[in-house]
Design an enzyme around this catalytic site. Structure first.
Site, mmCIF file in Angstrom:
data_model
loop_
_atom_site.group_PDB
_atom_site.id
_atom_site.type_symbol
_atom_site.label_atom_id
_atom_site.label_comp_id
_atom_site.label_asym_id
_atom_site.label_seq_id
_atom_site.Cartn_x
_atom_site.Cartn_y
_atom_site.Cartn_z
ATOM 1 N N ASP A 137 -36.779 -4.326 24.084
ATOM 2 C CA ASP A 137 -37.139 -2.827 23.947
ATOM 3 C C ASP A 137 -37.849 -2.145 25.104
ATOM 4 O OD1 ASP A 137 -37.579 -0.650 22.246
ATOM 5 O OD2 ASP A 137 -39.296 -1.340 21.148
ATOM 6 N N ASP A 138 -39.117 -2.188 25.632
ATOM 7 C CA ASP A 138 -39.268 -1.897 26.841
ATOM 8 C C ASP A 138 -40.135 -2.843 27.624
ATOM 9 O OD1 ASP A 138 -38.726 0.991 26.352
ATOM 10 O OD2 ASP A 138 -40.015 1.002 24.850
ATOM 11 N N GLU A 185 -39.785 1.007 11.853
ATOM 12 C CA GLU A 185 -40.616 0.180 12.902
ATOM 13 C C GLU A 185 -42.068 1.078 12.589
ATOM 14 O OE1 GLU A 185 -40.111 1.806 16.721
ATOM 15 O OE2 GLU A 185 -41.170 0.356 17.548
ATOM 16 N N HIS A 197 -34.323 -0.057 26.573
ATOM 17 C CA HIS A 197 -34.427 1.282 27.084
ATOM 18 C C HIS A 197 -34.425 1.458 28.623
ATOM 19 C CE1 HIS A 197 -35.406 3.038 22.979
ATOM 20 N NE2 HIS A 197 -35.813 1.799 22.800
ATOM 21 N N HIS A 207 -30.959 -4.137 22.450
ATOM 22 C CA HIS A 207 -31.936 -3.101 22.349
ATOM 23 C C HIS A 207 -33.054 -3.002 23.339
ATOM 24 C CE1 HIS A 207 -34.505 -0.431 19.463
ATOM 25 N NE2 HIS A 207 -35.099 -0.570 20.585
ATOM 26 N N HIS A 230 -32.933 3.828 15.427
ATOM 27 C CA HIS A 230 -34.093 3.198 15.194
ATOM 28 C C HIS A 230 -34.774 3.454 13.904
ATOM 29 C CE1 HIS A 230 -34.367 2.915 19.724
ATOM 30 N NE2 HIS A 230 -35.622 2.400 19.803
#
Ligand SMILES: [Zn+2]
Length: 357
Positions: free
Chosen positions: A298-299, A220, A36, A34, A217
């Site tokens: 994630d990021d 969250e 991006h 996961h 997703h």
């Protein structure tokens, strides 16, 4: 220049009980499920891409430091502002290729061998980017990452939840790029009661019929109702985040019974206020409830983390030792969409490294 991937700091500084644990975390071959593309562009890479295309980035008038400060956003709105600006630096094939390769260099230093990277094609297409150029650039970067760095990319092409009208075109692009490693479609972006996934159900059904996996997703920013409709309408193979299932016992039981793994991104959850501190994160409760999960970043530059950091922070916070770390690393391989033989090979390599580290 601070290089997080090679940053030491020592086990004591990180609060690890076992001094060998940090070495193990760094050395073990990993899968990342996961993360991006647009949110993995570190400030140095962003500046060079922005300069090439004359794109303004927040804080960039003060160079890398200014941009780094802009990355330390205070609100979700600020986060999106940086995210959109980063997306705008990708315009032509070479930009996509250089972004992929630059990200792969950082993954290689963390011993990430397999990454299922989320990418949002329509964000770029609506800005006038050519689909052919975009896909050619991704393929070029992916090929170089595999050959030169030993990092294999698979793609999750996702739809922004608040823009369901882009779903069909996203799927068309994903199907066109299947032989370039697209394995799944996803849903990202803002989550809330006003953005039902119902308009995307038929697109996801068609994607599954075509053999793509479903990795939305959910759970969250919005809790159980979002997970409920995701489970009912999208037949998820994995769920991005999903951590708020813990607010509903039945929902958690269903996720366990259906064997749907979660991609858990602890530092992202803290940065975006899903949980106030890492110590309050439901990771231990999820594992105790029998939920299958892997750790993901994630990021990473936007959340001040890396995949290695996610493992180290969880080990320090939840007092995990070698067994727990190895189990989490094994789970990421198990939950990936890589071929079965490849999974066994990578897990065997993990065992070898764990025995030797
Ligand atoms: Zn995400």
């Amino acid at each position: 220049m601070l290089d997080r991937e090679n940053q030491g700091g020592g086990a004591a500084a990180r609060g690890l009980a076992d001094p060998g644990l940090e070495a193990l975390v760094r050395a073990i071959p990993k899968a990342e499920l996961h993360v991006h593309l647009e949110g993995s562009i570190v400030p140095e890479l962003a500046l060079s891409l922005a300069k090439r295309r004359n794109v303004a980035l927040p804080g960039a008038e003060r160079g890398v430091e200014g941009l780094r400060e802009a990355y330390r956003f205070a609100t979700f709105k600020d986060f999106l502002r940086v995210y959109v600006a980063l997306s705008n630096t990708l315009q032509q094939a070479e930009d996509f290729a250089d972004a992929v390769y630059g990200i792969a260099q950082r993954l290689a230093r963390q011993q990430v061998r397999w990454v299922e990277m989320t990418f949002t094609p329509m964000t770029h297409v609506v800005q006038g980017v050519s689909v052919d150029a975009m896909l050619a650039g991704l393929a070029d970067g992916r090929g170089r990452a595999r050959e030169e760095l030993g990092v294999e990319f698979a793609w999750v092409f996702d739809v922004v939840r608040s823009l369901p009208e882009q779903g069909e075109q996203t799927l068309e692009i994903a199907l066109r790029a299947r032989d370039q490693g697209v394995v799944a479609i996803g849903i990202g972006g803002p989550e809330g009661p006003q953005w039902s996934v119902a308009p995307l159900a038929s697109t996801f059904a068609r994607a599954r019929a075509e053999g793509l996996k479903s990795v939305p997703h959910a759970g969250e920013q919005h809790g159980p109702p979002s997970l409920r409709e995701t489970l009912d309408l999208l037949a998820p193979d994995r769920i991005g985040h999903g951590v708020r299932c813990m607010e509903d016992r039945e929902l958690t039981a269903e996720i366990v019974d259906r064997g749907i793994p979660l991609e858990v991104c602890p530092s992202s959850n803290v940065a975006l206020g899903v949980t106030p501190r890492l110590a309050d994160h439901p990771l231990p409760q999820l594992l105790a409830a029998g939920v299958q999960l892997s750790l993901a970043s994630d990021d990473p530059p936007l959340f001040g983390t890396t995949l290695v950091d996610e493992y180290l922070r969880c080990a320090a916070t939840f007092d995990y030792g070698r067994d727990e770390i190895l189990a989490l690393a094994r789970a990421a391989v198990e939950h990936s969409f890589m071929p079965e033989a490849r999974k066994r090979e990578l897990q065997a390599e993990q065992e070898r490294v764990a025995r030797g580290a």
